[in-house]
Scaffold this active site. Structure first.
Site, PDB file in Angstrom:
ATOM      1  N   ASP A  51      23.801  65.351 127.851  1.00 32.82           N
ATOM      2  CA  ASP A  51      23.081  65.714 129.071  1.00 32.82           C
ATOM      3  C   ASP A  51      22.549  67.141 128.940  1.00 32.82           C
ATOM      4  OD1 ASP A  51      22.731  65.059 132.160  1.00 32.82           O
ATOM      5  OD2 ASP A  51      23.387  67.151 132.017  1.00 32.82           O
ATOM      6  N   TYR A  72      18.218  74.605 131.257  1.00 32.49           N
ATOM      7  CA  TYR A  72      19.348  75.124 130.462  1.00 32.49           C
ATOM      8  C   TYR A  72      18.848  75.916 129.244  1.00 32.49           C
ATOM      9  CZ  TYR A  72      21.942  71.490 133.055  1.00 32.49           C
ATOM     10  OH  TYR A  72      22.471  70.669 134.029  1.00 32.49           O
ATOM     11  N   LYS A  81      16.066  66.952 132.304  1.00 30.90           N
ATOM     12  CA  LYS A  81      15.729  67.037 133.736  1.00 30.90           C
ATOM     13  C   LYS A  81      14.474  67.858 133.981  1.00 30.90           C
ATOM     14  CE  LYS A  81      20.695  67.033 134.427  1.00 30.90           C
ATOM     15  NZ  LYS A  81      21.291  67.963 133.466  1.00 30.90           N
TER      16      LYS A  81
HETATM   17  P1  NDP Z   1      32.543  71.438 133.707  1.00 29.78           P
HETATM   18  O1  NDP Z   1      33.214  70.986 134.936  1.00 29.78           O
HETATM   19  O2  NDP Z   1      32.239  70.478 132.630  1.00 29.78           O
HETATM   20  O3  NDP Z   1      33.445  72.641 133.143  1.00 29.78           O
HETATM   21  C1  NDP Z   1      33.033  73.434 132.072  1.00 29.78           C
HETATM   22  C2  NDP Z   1      34.074  74.533 131.902  1.00 29.78           C
HETATM   23  O4  NDP Z   1      35.330  73.954 131.536  1.00 29.78           O
HETATM   24  C3  NDP Z   1      33.717  75.499 130.808  1.00 29.78           C
HETATM   25  O5  NDP Z   1      34.184  76.777 131.219  1.00 29.78           O
HETATM   26  C4  NDP Z   1      34.501  74.979 129.616  1.00 29.78           C
HETATM   27  O6  NDP Z   1      34.791  76.025 128.732  1.00 29.78           O
HETATM   28  C5  NDP Z   1      35.760  74.475 130.286  1.00 29.78           C
HETATM   29  N1  NDP Z   1      36.429  73.351 129.583  1.00 29.78           N
HETATM   30  C6  NDP Z   1      35.858  72.240 129.089  1.00 29.78           C
HETATM   31  N2  NDP Z   1      36.782  71.415 128.572  1.00 29.78           N
HETATM   32  C7  NDP Z   1      37.985  72.015 128.744  1.00 29.78           C
HETATM   33  C8  NDP Z   1      39.307  71.659 128.411  1.00 29.78           C
HETATM   34  N3  NDP Z   1      39.593  70.506 127.796  1.00 29.78           N
HETATM   35  N4  NDP Z   1      40.307  72.536 128.724  1.00 29.78           N
HETATM   36  C9  NDP Z   1      40.029  73.695 129.343  1.00 29.78           C
HETATM   37  N5  NDP Z   1      38.796  74.088 129.688  1.00 29.78           N
HETATM   38  C10 NDP Z   1      37.765  73.251 129.390  1.00 29.78           C
HETATM   39  O7  NDP Z   1      31.254  72.268 134.169  1.00 29.78           O
HETATM   40  P2  NDP Z   1      29.687  72.183 134.179  1.00 29.78           P
HETATM   41  O8  NDP Z   1      29.278  72.861 135.421  1.00 29.78           O
HETATM   42  O9  NDP Z   1      29.143  72.647 132.901  1.00 29.78           O
HETATM   43  O10 NDP Z   1      29.315  70.633 134.373  1.00 29.78           O
HETATM   44  C11 NDP Z   1      29.209  69.717 133.309  1.00 29.78           C
HETATM   45  C12 NDP Z   1      27.769  69.330 133.006  1.00 29.78           C
HETATM   46  O11 NDP Z   1      27.145  68.710 134.132  1.00 29.78           O
HETATM   47  C13 NDP Z   1      26.859  70.533 132.735  1.00 29.78           C
HETATM   48  O12 NDP Z   1      27.125  71.128 131.484  1.00 29.78           O
HETATM   49  C14 NDP Z   1      25.510  69.877 132.883  1.00 29.78           C
HETATM   50  O13 NDP Z   1      25.187  69.103 131.753  1.00 29.78           O
HETATM   51  C15 NDP Z   1      25.750  69.015 134.126  1.00 29.78           C
HETATM   52  N6  NDP Z   1      25.401  69.748 135.362  1.00 29.78           N
HETATM   53  C16 NDP Z   1      24.320  69.299 136.094  1.00 29.78           C
HETATM   54  C17 NDP Z   1      23.928  69.947 137.240  1.00 29.78           C
HETATM   55  C18 NDP Z   1      22.774  69.424 138.016  1.00 29.78           C
HETATM   56  O14 NDP Z   1      22.284  70.135 138.916  1.00 29.78           O
HETATM   57  N7  NDP Z   1      22.296  68.228 137.750  1.00 29.78           N
HETATM   58  C19 NDP Z   1      24.631  71.143 137.744  1.00 29.78           C
HETATM   59  C20 NDP Z   1      25.794  71.498 136.944  1.00 29.78           C
HETATM   60  C21 NDP Z   1      26.142  70.816 135.813  1.00 29.78           C
HETATM   61  P3  NDP Z   1      34.240  76.094 127.204  1.00 29.78           P
HETATM   62  O15 NDP Z   1      32.809  75.638 127.192  1.00 29.78           O
HETATM   63  O16 NDP Z   1      34.411  77.529 126.866  1.00 29.78           O
HETATM   64  O17 NDP Z   1      35.140  75.195 126.423  1.00 29.78           O
END
Ligand code: NDP
Length: 337
Positions: free
Chosen positions: A64, A69, A98
């Site tokens: 995604d 982004y 998107k």
């Molecule tokens: P998430 O809820 O996926 O959380 C991401 C955070 O969690 C990062 O800080 C990451 O750190 C950490 N993390 C991931 N896996 C683990 C784990 N196993 N243990 C501990 N920490 C973890 O957040 P997002 O807001 O990024 O949402 C996911 C996706 O949804 C986005 O990346 C995007 O593709 C989509 N999205 C769409 C939106 C929209 O408006 N349509 C808005 C927001 C998101 P690290 O990367 O350092 O591992």
């Protein structure tokens, strides 16, 4: 699933009892979409390239991304390298991007430019990122108002999300995307969109913020009734993954001997929604793909988490009109309503 789950085991970092999620759903187009995809928001170019390549190698078949982004090129490079390095074919990977709010008046140009960056002939899903129109420009992602304080929004009557959606519909016939959908739409907005005479394509998906602090069951039920598949963004609570510190989630992770992230991701899968965890760390990317089948009692317990903590984490100024908690009105008769 359900095999080798050892209840009451205290070490929850051991994920060998979970299995790589291979669940898929059918979209209203008939195409299949993997239930679990890699999120890429806040994944800068180099990290994003590694994350996507690692994810594909680990078995993810769903990525995604979004114009805003600013990492479509990295996503495209990673996919291209993976296809070159393996015997995987393009149609085995589900790619979503998107349409950004400044480009909504020309989705054909916007998608063509995204495809160029992604090095793809088509995407599997093209979403309207927000039901919002910002001042039109292809050169700036966040044009500001004169006082420089807020995003420059266009009046609803001038150009609104119905206009945008109608302009997106032809993209399928043009072969630029297999499906179109929406994101950040609540029930009234979907109802309004679907009631418009020239809206002929039912959105395949609605991508919205959903996690145990914001379960949005009403929205999921409503979308299901319209054959719109719900995709959960920010499933871990976004930056810093605050959900993973929740007491209920930690207790369940100990019970199943898996990571807290596995519990939250498995909960989304149990609710028949798409889930899009983001990480740029190899170990997390690999472990996030592994899910378990939660008992219905445990799903119900996680459903209750929002009773004590309700939180919307993605709340940009242009989304301010969407409060964290809204009144559901589905199945209310006129008078009750
Ligand atoms: P998430 O809820 O996926 O959380 C991401 C955070 O969690 C990062 O800080 C990451 O750190 C950490 N993390 C991931 N896996 C683990 C784990 N196993 N243990 C501990 N920490 C973890 O957040 P997002 O807001 O990024 O949402 C996911 C996706 O949804 C986005 O990346 C995007 O593709 C989509 N999205 C769409 C939106 C929209 O408006 N349509 C808005 C927001 C998101 P690290 O990367 O350092 O591992």
């Amino acid at each position: 699933y359900n095999k080798n789950i050892l209840p009451n085991v205290k070490i929850y970092t051991n994920i060998e009892y979970a299995y790589s999620c291979s669940k898929v759903y059918k979209l209203n187009t008939g195409a299949e979409i993997p239930a679990l995809g890699l999120g890429t928001w806040q994944s800068p170019d180099e990290e994003c390239f590694n994350a996507v390549y690692t994810a594909l190698t680990a078995g993810y078949r769903h990525i995604d991304t979004a114009r805003v982004y600013q990492n479509e090129e990295a996503v495209g490079n990673a996919i291209a390298k993976y296809l070159k390095d393996t015997d995987t074919s393009r149609d085995e990977i589900f790619v979503t991007t998107k349409l950004w709010c400044t480009e909504v008046q020309d989705p054909k140009r916007a998608l063509t430019e995204s495809l160029k960056r992604l090095k793809l002939d088509y995407v599997d899903l093209y979403l309207m990122h927000w039901p919002v129109t910002m001042s039109p420009t292809f050169n700036e992602l966040f044009p500001k108002s004169k006082d420089g304080k807020s995003a420059l929004l266009i009046d609803f009557n001038e150009w609104n999300y119905v206009n945008t959606y109608k302009a997106m519909q032809p993209l399928i016939e043009l072969g630029l995307t297999k499906a179109i959908g929406i994101s950040n739409f609540n029930i009234p907005k979907i109802e309004y969109l679907l009631s418009q005479p020239d809206v002929t394509v039912i959105p395949a998906c609605n991508q919205v913020e959903i996690h145990p602090f914001l379960p949005q069951q009403d929205l999921i039920d409503y979308c299901k009734s319209k054959e719109i598949l719900v995709e959960c963004y920010s499933p871990l609570g976004s930056t810093g993954a605050p959900l993973l510190k929740n007491e209920v989630i930690i207790q369940l992770s100990e019970k199943y001997s898996v990571s807290p992230a596995c519990i939250v991701i498995s909960w989304a899968i149990a609710r028949d929604t798409v889930v899009l965890p983001k990480s740029v760390h190899d170990v997390r990317i690999e472990s996030n793909l592994k899910t378990i089948e939660l008992s219905s009692a445990d799903v119900a317990e996680i459903d209750q988490v929002s009773k004590t903590t309700t939180q919307r984490v993605v709340n940009p100024p242009w989304g301010a009109e969407i409060p964290a908690v809204g009144l559901g009105t589905w199945k209310c008769t006129d008078e009750e309503c």
